[in-house]
Write an enzyme that holds these catalytic residues in place. Structure first.
Site, PDB file in Angstrom:
ATOM      1  CG  ASP A  82       4.271  10.677   2.003  1.00  0.00           C
ATOM      2  OD1 ASP A  82       5.297  10.398   1.374  1.00  0.00           O
ATOM      3  OD2 ASP A  82       3.586   9.828   2.617  1.00  0.00           O
ATOM      4  N   GLY A 183      -0.230   0.442   2.443  1.00  0.00           N
ATOM      5  CA  GLY A 183      -1.575   0.021   2.869  1.00  0.00           C
ATOM      6  C   GLY A 183      -1.694  -1.370   3.459  1.00  0.00           C
TER       7      GLY A 183
HETATM    8 ZN   LIG Z   1       4.633   6.144   0.321  1.00  0.00          ZN
END
Ligand SMILES: [Zn+2]
Length: 288
Positions: A82, A183
């Site tokens: 990722d 986040g």
């Molecule tokens: Zn991401």
């Protein structure tokens, strides 16, 4: 079975209007739990690792464990790198055994992003490794513990640029920025579904949503039918895991058995992963 790339998984998801979860894993606890959850509901699954995971467990250790676990299960498992920003990490991952990589050139000018992504595709394609890349920029919420405190600049993907990017790079899946942020602790993001539709009209390959922890589940339920076939989930899993650890430790002041604490956190995590899989619609897609 052996690890697979995401091409077949996402092609079927596209035909049948659902999305496959790409769950961020960092250690043995979440690797085994995500796999157990996917097995329990017969779903294909993508295990994604970022450089944060390598700081805790090395890339090579993660690959060894995930390969072994994938061989022991009947569900298709894809091991995905990722947000890699450099060529070296991607090459290292491919040689270590990753079956899928993401090159994140989203902070680069378009021409440079295209050029660098194309270079990755040239290497990955002959080795049967799927490639995801990002155009536009999914931002990141600034938190006290975020590694990337300054990185909060989101830029929505431009449909024309997405088309050009996909055509000129030859990537297998494209991450787009349509309103989610990395986040997020609360589900407060709202996706720009009109923009998604405009992008979908112009490209055929599976689209990828990052930052889905902050997206309302009513929207997550719909996006498989709207052309998003891979949904990255990280923050939410971390939250569930650590919340449960906090709870069990607070309620049991004399508990000092780390295995019991982890068992409890794994149980909570498994429940959440199953829930997300069901929301995305990928359960019961693997035959018994
Ligand atoms: Zn991401």
């Amino acid at each position: 079975m052996s690890l697979v790339n995401f091409n077949k998984m996402l092609a079927r998801a596209r035909r049948e209007n659902y999305a496959v979860g790409a769950f961020n894993v960092y250690h043995l606890q979440d690797i085994t739990t995500v796999l157990a959850a996917a097995e329990a509901v017969r779903s294909p699954v993508i295990l994604a690792t970022t450089r944060d995971a390598f700081a805790h467990s090395t890339m090579e250790d993660l690959v060894a464990v995930i390969k072994r676990r994938a061989r022991a299960t009947e569900i298709p498992v894809c091991l995905h790198l990722d947000h890699a920003r450099d060529f070296d990490t991607i090459i290292r991952a491919i040689f270590a055994g990753y079956t899928s990589v993401m090159f994140d050139g989203s902070s680069l000018p378009l021409a440079e992003n295209i050029h660098k992504t194309r270079e990755i595709v040239k290497v990955a394609e002959p080795l049967n490794v799927s490639v995801e890349a990002e155009i536009g920029r999914v931002g990141r919420v600034q938190t006290q513990y975020s590694e990337e405190k300054t990185d909060d600049g989101a830029v929505f993907s431009d449909p024309g640029e997405v088309k050009k990017f996909v055509e000129e790079t030859g990537i297998d899946a494209c991450a787009i920025a349509i309103g989610s942020l990395h986040g997020m602790q609360k589900q407060e993001a709202s996706l720009n579904l009109n923009l998604l539709e405009e992008i979908r009209k112009r490209v055929e390959i599976p689209l990828v949503l990052h930052g889905s922890s902050g997206v309302k589940e009513t929207e997550l339920k719909e996006i498989g039918a709207r052309g998003i076939q891979k949904v990255n989930i990280g923050t939410r899993l971390q939250r569930v895991f650590t919340d449960e650890m906090r709870r069990i430790l607070a309620e049991n002041k004399n508990l000092h058995d780390s295995v019991k604490v982890l068992e409890s956190a794994r149980k909570a995590l498994k429940k959440e992963v199953i829930h997300k899989i069901e929301i995305l619609g990928s359960s019961n897609k693997v035959r018994n």
